[in-house]
Enzyme design. Structure first.
Site, PDB file in Angstrom:
ATOM      1  N   TYR A 154       8.507 -12.978 -23.076  1.00 39.19           N
ATOM      2  CA  TYR A 154       9.386 -11.974 -22.494  1.00 39.19           C
ATOM      3  C   TYR A 154      10.305 -12.603 -21.458  1.00 39.19           C
ATOM      4  CZ  TYR A 154      10.913  -7.628 -20.299  1.00 39.19           C
ATOM      5  OH  TYR A 154      11.677  -6.597 -19.798  1.00 39.19           O
TER       6      TYR A 154
ATOM      7  N   HIS B 222      -8.780   7.579  -1.532  1.00 45.93           N
ATOM      8  CA  HIS B 222      -7.693   7.151  -0.671  1.00 45.93           C
ATOM      9  C   HIS B 222      -6.409   6.973  -1.490  1.00 45.93           C
ATOM     10  CE1 HIS B 222      -6.512   4.283   2.888  1.00 45.93           C
ATOM     11  NE2 HIS B 222      -5.459   4.827   2.341  1.00 45.93           N
TER      12      HIS B 222
ATOM     13  N   HIS C  69       0.854  -1.189   0.000  1.00 42.52           N
ATOM     14  CA  HIS C  69       0.000   0.000   0.000  1.00 42.52           C
ATOM     15  C   HIS C  69       0.888   1.236   0.000  1.00 42.52           C
ATOM     16  CE1 HIS C  69      -2.994   2.935   0.932  1.00 42.52           C
ATOM     17  NE2 HIS C  69      -2.572   3.136   2.164  1.00 42.52           N
TER      18      HIS C  69
ATOM     19  N   ASP D 218       0.862  -4.662 -20.423  1.00 44.25           N
ATOM     20  CA  ASP D 218       1.864  -5.647 -20.005  1.00 44.25           C
ATOM     21  C   ASP D 218       1.631  -6.137 -18.576  1.00 44.25           C
ATOM     22  OD1 ASP D 218       3.425  -5.912 -22.309  1.00 44.25           O
ATOM     23  OD2 ASP D 218       4.770  -4.270 -21.789  1.00 44.25           O
TER      24      ASP D 218
ATOM     25  N   HIS E  36       0.874   5.755  -0.976  1.00 48.98           N
ATOM     26  CA  HIS E  36       0.156   6.937  -1.434  1.00 48.98           C
ATOM     27  C   HIS E  36       0.939   7.538  -2.609  1.00 48.98           C
ATOM     28  CE1 HIS E  36      -2.469   7.777   2.361  1.00 48.98           C
ATOM     29  NE2 HIS E  36      -2.312   6.481   2.170  1.00 48.98           N
TER      30      HIS E  36
END
Lengths: 230, 230, 230, 230
Positions: free
Chosen positions: B226, B168, B94, B119, B96
């Site tokens: 890839y 958020h 998580h 991708d 910001h």
């Protein structure tokens, strides 16, 4: 084999890192030895931090691996198509540099808004047509190269050393791998300034043909006045 | 206990610093040992500069602390809800990070404008519904996790390894803590390019399903082309 | 000859690098010795990394080279025109710094939106008229200088130490080379904040004349209150 | 005298440099010893690179210099007005950080678009009224402080630890100089994300009062759950 070319290709790849154009293993640079018809290119998905010249993969112009133990960049077929179609170029660079990619995603060519642009690109930085579902479902990477070549049918790849692939990202090229990287770096700066310009003045029509001529030929051709050469 | 997992969780947390995604003590990464059903997570409000693997807090899937002397990240309950609902994931991050957060604040999903997006994210990066006043007033952190899970009812969390929580900020996940961090970094880059794209061309509709398929499956699944694997 | 001036000109050029205003060999700074009527300027196309004071090129006010073995910056004639027209200045800087260049490309003057601007520029940062095709086809670099001088016919170059050349980029000046560089750096910051301001509030009319006066005279003239001087 | 406070004020000033909030000698931080009624503040126009704790200037709450040999920051009178009006604060910071300054220049308060904002500012970051020509012509720096205080007549400066001075730039404060700097850094990040949000979604109304309450009280007051305290 081709140690000198591999070193140059490595240096061009590292220039992309040094100039902030690539994230993680994104991006790739290649170079060609025109006499031997051999291309050296960055391997796929290898971290830049530990990459050596010997990691570069060598192929012929049909993509047949002739040197190196790693898999070539997954964009190899696009590079090869450009080398086949544009005989004057010696290096190719592909990045997802963020502002140039945004113009490509927006499907907008970059207009020549100023002299920075005109010093390097003699006209708009063009955007390819979108690939059809058939082209995407077929030999996609090769077809990306073909879309670029099609877009340059009436353009001089040495006067406009870069392109935006619609919905994808830029390719740039030059006389050698480092110049291709240099053009990729300048393209990103030009794209960034063009973004600010277009959002400040959506009606901006860009510089005149006279200014375009003047700046371009300041750095190119027999009458160039920039630098210590000549 | 779980020294290896704690090291991996520390490394994922530090990757967020290294890539410029976090300010001060913002952000948190965790990882899970599926066999033991234990999660290691960053402690709350501890500076990244001095953080050690032994500072990671270990809890079971119900949030019962079973190791570590510090308080867990205040976002723990969201992480746990994701581990319970998405059995295929091994790490959660998580942040910001600023552009992803802006899309979350604007309440807009990030459209798949280009191949960089395709991708990694097989479709838009979705945005959750806003939480109700009741959900906010109740077990808010858990309810944040539930809003994410609800948003993924018809989405595959392995094909879309990230989400924007409305008003958020983003969460991202992956098969292990470092891949979760990697997805958080890519999400921020994708959000940044999407911001430029949306402001350059508000009508931009994004790439075709064919291109979305092609790029996503280039890096995922049995036919991936890839990297050096396979 | 002029070793002291050459050192100052080198330092001003390196300040542009240090502050992130220039890419590769873009940009140039010069300084003048008013008593001798001699100008020292950066050579053309030489990398900043290896540049020494002795690389600076010395010319008289008519552009006659009187010292140095390299070619002068290709923008020399613009610098000289400014020194001839503005007797109070001792240094000139030209960059393609990105936000100032965007305003120049957009053909918009930078309005005095706030006190940061007012501390350095006593009114808008003006933009020149576009050069005609004749001016571009003729002595282009000199004509660029003439367009700047024309724009300042009713402006005080010491109160407004910078300008945007339409479709091109900024020039800035000061009492010596380092102050010219300082003004170029501040101009870029002012241009950046003005960009954010103009896009946040297109109707923004900028600060009042009273505030413009107050901030400008805080740092300039007999009643200045800023700094340790006086 | 006040060596400890001077060190803290120096550290807060250097934090502004470290976090990229200031250019050249822009910006200033101060701190107060409430028991003695003395304030230590950065000197005016001194480079951050060479600044020492002993360079801090000490004044009483009326601006009478009682320690230090340098001139105080030219913004001293604003700092003092804030210390007199807001008895709960121990440090004040003023910067021209670029996004917060742009909102100030645009004359727009920063709406609480998300939880990052709500974690630190319990409501919009307000913008002062513009000063009248009389206020500007009079004791301008003091009047700037008075305009801030007037704006907070019905606001709690501890719940909203920052403000935008219209046409100028932000001030922030905190319980001590470092927390004031921290709030200035967070304010800039919040301003940056709010800029992206407002341009992505001009209709965005921001988070609900319930979310504002929840996030603010997560970090403040008796029931705070963030960090290792309590």
């Amino acid at each position: 084999m081709l140690d000198d070319l591999k070193e140059k290709v490595l240096d061009a790849n590292l220039e992309l890192v040094h100039r902030g154009l690539v994230l993680y293993t994104f991006g790739n640079a290649s170079g060609i030895d025109r006499k031997r018809g051999l291309v050296a290119i960055k391997p796929s998905g290898v971290p830049y931090e530990t990459m050596t010249a010997q990691d570069m993969v060598v192929t012929d112009l049909n993509g047949k691996i002739v040197g190196g133990t790693l898999k070539a960049s997954s964009d190899l077929a696009t590079h090869l198509e450009l080398y086949r179609a544009f005989p004057g170029i010696g290096g190719v660079v592909h990045t997802h540099s963020e502002y140039a990619t945004a113009w490509a995603q927006a499907g907008r060519e970059i207009p020549p808004y100023g002299t920075t642009h005109a010093d390097y690109f003699y006209g708009p930085v063009p955007v390819t047509e979108e690939l059809s579902a058939e082209e995407i479902g077929g030999d996609y990477v090769l077809n990306t190269g073909k879309a670029i070549v099609r877009r340059f049918r009436e353009l001089d790849p040495e006067a406009v050393p870069g392109v935006l692939v619609a919905g994808h990202a830029p390719f740039a090229w030059g006389k050698d791998p480092m110049q291709a990287a240099y053009h990729a770096v300048v393209l990103e700066a030009v794209a960034r300034m063009a973004y600010y310009t277009a959002t400040l003045n959506p009606e901006c029509s860009g510089v005149s043909q006279a200014l375009l001529d003047r700046h371009y030929f300041r750095k190119h051709g027999a009458k160039a006045t920039y630098g210590q050469g000549g």
